[in-house]
Design an enzyme around this catalytic site. Structure first.
Site, PDB file in Angstrom:
ATOM      1  N   HIS A  83     -20.430  -5.842  99.370  1.00  0.00           N
ATOM      2  CA  HIS A  83     -19.633  -6.088 100.594  1.00  0.00           C
ATOM      3  C   HIS A  83     -18.856  -4.835 101.010  1.00  0.00           C
ATOM      4  CE1 HIS A  83     -20.225 -10.455  99.716  1.00  0.00           C
ATOM      5  NE2 HIS A  83     -20.101 -10.025  98.475  1.00  0.00           N
ATOM      6  N   SER A 133     -19.589  19.128 116.771  1.00  0.00           N
ATOM      7  CA  SER A 133     -19.335  18.385 117.996  1.00  0.00           C
ATOM      8  C   SER A 133     -19.052  19.386 119.103  1.00  0.00           C
ATOM      9  CB  SER A 133     -18.126  17.474 117.771  1.00  0.00           C
ATOM     10  OG  SER A 133     -17.484  17.216 118.993  1.00  0.00           O
ATOM     11  N   LYS A 186     -15.454  18.828 113.491  1.00  0.00           N
ATOM     12  CA  LYS A 186     -16.438  17.832 113.037  1.00  0.00           C
ATOM     13  C   LYS A 186     -17.727  18.408 112.470  1.00  0.00           C
ATOM     14  CE  LYS A 186     -16.930  13.853 114.625  1.00  0.00           C
ATOM     15  NZ  LYS A 186     -17.331  12.783 115.536  1.00  0.00           N
ATOM     16  N   GLU A 219     -28.498  10.079 110.847  1.00  0.00           N
ATOM     17  CA  GLU A 219     -28.361   9.107 111.950  1.00  0.00           C
ATOM     18  C   GLU A 219     -29.672   8.943 112.709  1.00  0.00           C
ATOM     19  OE1 GLU A 219     -24.293   9.499 114.136  1.00  0.00           O
ATOM     20  OE2 GLU A 219     -24.736  11.426 113.236  1.00  0.00           O
TER      21      GLU A 219
END
Ligand code: ARG
Length: 473
Positions: free
Chosen positions: A170, A291, A297, A304
């Site tokens: 979880h 970024s 970043k 992804e």
């Protein structure tokens, strides 16, 4: 006969159509463009030529055409292959597909004898052959890429044998495990994918040529010889099924969808682990991007994108299943739509495996941060409960007692290891000094000795077994 026809769309013609015999009017330009597959099925040129060479050789061997005719055909086909490889082949939409483009060119090059190549053959069995030849080669490449990644995962498991992470359930810290144990879990997933591809390969690797349009042929062909020439261990049994069947593509795409689901989960784990919140991995500058607005970043774009591309393959699976559903027997032109999902799946899977493989080369695990994540959160609470149950307390009660201890420690801002034995004894008389050796990280991990459990001894054995398996691949 050359028939030229005009209408408001311009000139359209039967000129050169290889099937024009019974037609009076040419194909409408719009229809020609709509139905042509040459834009994408030209990818099959090598397989088409390989299949035609084997077919011509068999026709000559069986005395269906002359040996010198077959020689001419084979020579012409080899020249055509060179033309295509060199980018010098004039692909023409008016000839629809790769089969007719090559056949037409063959006739242009060697004269009417070129037309003998289509004796005892139909495009219905020809296309099935091309796709099977193509897919069997690509599946082998995919398996090769999978082997590399699997091997690499075992290397990483070995190199990081002492690193520990929380087992998450979880997405909550559960119990301590070895990082290697989880890396070997990825190995197991990919091993199943590999087995699925190998199994699928068995059904891809069946010779369809000789089924003709679907009823077989009146010529005394020798399918076994063609199978031998093209290295097929099996010849298809039923000509109707042979030209109707696209299960082999469906299986390939379904197997790939399963693999992509795995790659997506692996990617998701790396995305999560590369966040500041987890900070368990450094994916390397080579596999992250900046970024355009936020200078600090480092985004895990490759992971992804693997996750994102999974959707394409699912889309291809739905497309091909929907395409085949409800088709009457045997061949239907709808089936021309099988190629793009197949090609796209091959391209996507290979690209994802390649990038994941390269990414695994540069990945660094931050074992210090992993350890820190284990130092809080009562990660060995299950071990406290197991301790009580080993001493005879029913597990339900052990669970409850331990829950109370956790709550007590939490109230004091302490971890389980920080409590002294008299504090433990307040909750149960069964606690003794030896408790501590079970609730350290090593104690917890190494006492999970059950088959498949995370004890270091087990994991080392898993590494050994994996190595042995890989060496047999
Ligand atoms: N281009 C066709 C396909 O990909 C080849 C088979 C066509 N057969 C036919 N009779 N039109 O399915």
């Amino acid at each position: 006969m050359l028939v030229i026809y005009w209408n408001e769309f311009g000139r359209y013609t039967l000129k050169n159509k290889l099937w024009a015999g019974r037609f009076k009017k040419g194909t409408h330009k719009v229809a020609e463009k709509f139905s042509a597959s040459i834009d994408f099925d030209q990818r099959l040129y090598k397989e088409d030529i390989e299949g035609s060479i084997a077919h011509a050789t068999m026709l000559a061997n069986e005395g269906i055409i002359l040996k010198k005719e077959a020689d001419k055909i084979v020579k012409g086909l080899k020249q055509i292959e060179k033309e295509i490889s060199a980018g010098k082949f004039p692909f023409r939409e008016e000839f629809e597909d790769i089969h007719l483009n090559i056949e037409k060119r063959l006739i242009e090059k060697i004269g009417d004898v070129g037309g003998k190549i289509h004796t005892a053959r139909s495009r219905n069995d020809q296309i099935a052959l091309d796709m099977r030849l193509y897919l069997r080669k690509e599946i082998k490449e995919i398996i090769y890429l999978l082997n590399n990644i699997s091997d690499h995962l075992v290397d990483l498991a070995e190199e990081n044998i002492d690193a520990k992470i929380p087992l998450y359930t979880h997405v909550q810290r559960g119990q301590p495990i070895l990082l290697s144990h989880q890396l070997l879990a990825l190995f197991e997933m990919l091993k199943r994918d590999r087995a699925r591809y190998l199994d699928c390969l068995k059904r891809v690797n069946v010779l369809p040529l000789g089924a003709g349009a679907g009823a077989g042929t009146t010529f005394p062909i020798n399918r076994k010889l063609v199978a031998k020439l093209l290295n097929f261990p099996e010849v298809s049994t039923n000509s109707v099924d042979t030209v109707s069947d696209r299960d082999f593509i469906i299986e390939f795409i379904s197997t790939s969808a399963n693999l992509m689901m795995h790659l997506s989960r692996i990617s998701e784990e790396f995305v999560l682990w590369s966040t500041k919140e987890f900070d368990f991995v450094d994916l390397g500058d080579e596999f992250t991007t900046g970024s355009s607005i936020m200078p600090q970043k480092r985004n895990p774009d490759m992971a992804e994108l693997i996750r994102g591309k999974t959707g394409r393959v699912y889309g291809n699976q739905v497309a091909i299943l929907t395409l085949m559903k409800g088709l009457p027997f045997s061949y239907n032109r709808d089936m021309q739509e099988d190629k793009e999902p197949m090609f796209d799946t091959v391209d996507t899977v290979k690209a994802c495996l390649e990038v994941l493989s390269a990414m695994l080369n540069s990945i660094k695990f931050k074992s210090e941060n992993m350890k820190e994540a284990l130092n809080e959160g009562f990660i060995t609470a299950t071990d406290v409960a197991d301790y009580l149950s080993r001493k005879g307390l029913p597990f339900r009660q052990s669970h409850e007692v331990t829950g109370k201890i956790v709550s007590y420690a939490e109230g004091k801002g302490l971890e389980l290891m920080d409590l002294n034995i008299s504090e433990f004894k307040k909750f149960s008389k069964l606690f003794e000094e030896d408790l501590y050796k079970y609730i350290t990280l090593d104690g917890s991990i190494n006492s999970r000795k059950s088959h498949g459990g995370t004890a270091k001894k087990n994991v080392l054995k898993m590494i050994k077994t994996a190595r042995k398996e890989i060496s047999a691949w």
